[in-house]
Design a protein around this motif. Sequence first.
Motif, PDB file in Angstrom:
ATOM      1  N   ARG A  38       0.723  -1.113   0.007  1.00 46.88           N
ATOM      2  CA  ARG A  38       0.129  -0.081  -0.191  1.00 46.88           C
ATOM      3  C   ARG A  38       0.979   1.279   0.028  1.00 46.88           C
ATOM      4  N   LEU A  39       0.404   2.144  -0.897  1.00 43.06           N
ATOM      5  CA  LEU A  39       1.278   3.680  -0.839  1.00 43.06           C
ATOM      6  C   LEU A  39       0.108   4.569  -0.399  1.00 43.06           C
ATOM      7  N   PHE A  40       0.485   5.404   0.242  1.00 47.34           N
ATOM      8  CA  PHE A  40      -0.459   6.764   0.596  1.00 47.34           C
ATOM      9  C   PHE A  40      -0.225   8.154   0.143  1.00 47.34           C
ATOM     10  N   ASP A  41      -0.763   8.624  -0.759  1.00 46.40           N
ATOM     11  CA  ASP A  41      -0.860  10.163  -0.921  1.00 46.40           C
ATOM     12  C   ASP A  41      -1.322  10.906   0.147  1.00 46.40           C
ATOM     13  N   GLU A  42      -1.282  12.275  -0.115  1.00 46.30           N
ATOM     14  CA  GLU A  42      -1.870  13.180   0.928  1.00 46.30           C
ATOM     15  C   GLU A  42      -3.424  12.843   1.030  1.00 46.30           C
ATOM     16  N   GLU A  43      -3.995  12.667  -0.036  1.00 44.24           N
ATOM     17  CA  GLU A  43      -5.440  12.447   0.135  1.00 44.24           C
ATOM     18  C   GLU A  43      -5.851  11.191   0.894  1.00 44.24           C
ATOM     19  N   SER A  44      -4.905  10.181   0.755  1.00 47.91           N
ATOM     20  CA  SER A  44      -5.176   8.934   1.210  1.00 47.91           C
ATOM     21  C   SER A  44      -5.078   9.049   2.846  1.00 47.91           C
ATOM     22  N   LEU A  45      -3.808   9.795   3.226  1.00 46.60           N
ATOM     23  CA  LEU A  45      -3.541  10.280   4.620  1.00 46.60           C
ATOM     24  C   LEU A  45      -4.415  10.963   5.165  1.00 46.60           C
ATOM     25  N   ASN A  46      -5.187  12.039   4.460  1.00 46.20           N
ATOM     26  CA  ASN A  46      -6.295  12.718   5.154  1.00 46.20           C
ATOM     27  C   ASN A  46      -7.484  11.703   5.260  1.00 46.20           C
ATOM     28  N   TRP A  47      -7.604  10.706   4.355  1.00 40.95           N
ATOM     29  CA  TRP A  47      -8.752   9.754   4.681  1.00 40.95           C
ATOM     30  C   TRP A  47      -8.533   9.110   5.931  1.00 40.95           C
ATOM     31  N   LEU A  48      -7.237   8.620   6.230  1.00 46.04           N
ATOM     32  CA  LEU A  48      -6.996   7.901   7.391  1.00 46.04           C
ATOM     33  C   LEU A  48      -7.254   8.672   8.696  1.00 46.04           C
ATOM     34  N   ILE A  49      -6.957   9.869   8.440  1.00 48.44           N
ATOM     35  CA  ILE A  49      -7.102  10.811   9.811  1.00 48.44           C
ATOM     36  C   ILE A  49      -8.645  11.187   9.950  1.00 48.44           C
ATOM     37  N   ARG A  50      -9.389  11.171   8.777  1.00 48.60           N
ATOM     38  CA  ARG A  50     -10.853  11.214   9.083  1.00 48.60           C
ATOM     39  C   ARG A  50     -11.567   9.969   9.755  1.00 48.60           C
ATOM     40  N   VAL A  51     -10.936   8.975   9.152  1.00 53.46           N
ATOM     41  CA  VAL A  51     -11.342   7.539   9.733  1.00 53.46           C
ATOM     42  C   VAL A  51     -11.195   7.341  11.294  1.00 53.46           C
ATOM     43  N   LYS A  52      -9.977   7.807  11.820  1.00 52.92           N
ATOM     44  CA  LYS A  52      -9.327   7.979  12.938  1.00 52.92           C
ATOM     45  C   LYS A  52     -10.315   8.636  14.000  1.00 52.92           C
ATOM     46  N   TYR A  53     -10.516  10.175  13.444  1.00 53.62           N
ATOM     47  CA  TYR A  53     -11.240  10.837  14.054  1.00 53.62           C
ATOM     48  C   TYR A  53     -12.765  10.479  14.435  1.00 53.62           C
ATOM     49  N   LEU A  54     -13.346   9.794  13.166  1.00 55.57           N
ATOM     50  CA  LEU A  54     -14.745   9.355  13.471  1.00 55.57           C
ATOM     51  C   LEU A  54     -14.834   8.242  14.382  1.00 55.57           C
ATOM     52  N   LYS A  55     -13.616   7.276  14.173  1.00 50.63           N
ATOM     53  CA  LYS A  55     -13.666   6.038  15.222  1.00 50.63           C
ATOM     54  C   LYS A  55     -13.688   6.672  16.737  1.00 50.63           C
ATOM     55  N   ASP A  56     -12.644   7.571  17.088  1.00 57.16           N
ATOM     56  CA  ASP A  56     -12.447   8.114  18.302  1.00 57.16           C
ATOM     57  C   ASP A  56     -13.695   8.641  18.599  1.00 57.16           C
ATOM     58  N   CYS A  57     -14.543   9.200  17.900  1.00 60.69           N
ATOM     59  CA  CYS A  57     -15.780   9.720  18.357  1.00 60.69           C
ATOM     60  C   CYS A  57     -16.877   8.751  18.494  1.00 60.69           C
ATOM     61  N   GLY A  58     -16.624   7.370  18.193  1.00 63.75           N
ATOM     62  CA  GLY A  58     -17.353   6.366  18.597  1.00 63.75           C
ATOM     63  C   GLY A  58     -18.432   5.790  17.557  1.00 63.75           C
ATOM     64  N   MET A  59     -17.804   6.198  16.048  1.00 64.17           N
ATOM     65  CA  MET A  59     -18.650   5.659  14.963  1.00 64.17           C
ATOM     66  C   MET A  59     -17.931   4.256  14.925  1.00 64.17           C
ATOM     67  N   SER A  60     -19.056   3.239  14.466  1.00 62.75           N
ATOM     68  CA  SER A  60     -18.640   1.873  14.148  1.00 62.75           C
ATOM     69  C   SER A  60     -17.991   1.929  12.696  1.00 62.75           C
ATOM     70  N   ILE A  61     -17.202   0.937  12.365  1.00 62.75           N
ATOM     71  CA  ILE A  61     -16.384   0.526  11.267  1.00 62.75           C
ATOM     72  C   ILE A  61     -17.739   0.540  10.147  1.00 62.75           C
ATOM     73  N   LYS A  62     -18.779  -0.027  10.492  1.00 59.13           N
ATOM     74  CA  LYS A  62     -19.979  -0.143   9.291  1.00 59.13           C
ATOM     75  C   LYS A  62     -20.236   1.021   8.984  1.00 59.13           C
ATOM     76  N   ASP A  63     -20.635   2.193  10.112  1.00 57.09           N
ATOM     77  CA  ASP A  63     -21.029   3.359   9.803  1.00 57.09           C
ATOM     78  C   ASP A  63     -20.001   4.373   9.153  1.00 57.09           C
ATOM     79  N   ILE A  64     -18.863   3.985   9.421  1.00 58.46           N
ATOM     80  CA  ILE A  64     -17.762   4.776   8.652  1.00 58.46           C
ATOM     81  C   ILE A  64     -17.692   4.462   7.289  1.00 58.46           C
ATOM     82  N   LYS A  65     -17.847   3.073   6.972  1.00 56.33           N
ATOM     83  CA  LYS A  65     -17.813   2.738   5.638  1.00 56.33           C
ATOM     84  C   LYS A  65     -19.137   3.222   4.892  1.00 56.33           C
ATOM     85  N   TYR A  66     -20.407   3.385   5.599  1.00 50.23           N
ATOM     86  CA  TYR A  66     -21.528   3.976   5.198  1.00 50.23           C
ATOM     87  C   TYR A  66     -21.129   5.494   4.886  1.00 50.23           C
TER      88      TYR A  66
END
Length: 127
Positions: A38-66
């Motif tokens: 896997r290789l990550f550009d800035e956009e992919s990196l920003n997506w990971l940060i978003r996912v991390k924040y959403l997960k930290d707020c209590g969002m489930s993996i299923k809801d993040i995928k949605y």
Amino acid sequence: MYTVKEVAQKIKLTEHTIRFYTDKGLVPNVQRDKYNNRLFDEESLNWLIRVKYLKDCGMSIKDIKYFVDLYLEGDSSIPRRYEIILKYKELAREQLTEATKRLAFMEEKVKRYHTIINQVIADDTNT
């Protein structure tokens, strides 16, 4: 471009977690090198940060995928995404309030133990 290891160090996630998130489709358009790493550009990196924040707020993996799927649908999904973010913003605010209370508790304990250690007061409680 960043490797999984570089991204893990950069955003404080484990390499396993990053692979898990990408395998679940939470990071659109992850690129691969000729060895299928896997290789990550800035956009992919920003997506990971978003996912991390959403997960930290209590969002489930299923809801993040949605949420990611809604994003990929385009502008027509903006109202629904907005509703989701509003909901989790409130949850984040509640978490902050609780974290602030925990911090105040710990600060008071630090002060108390500091005075006990300096023999200003006796340790007469079990707190």
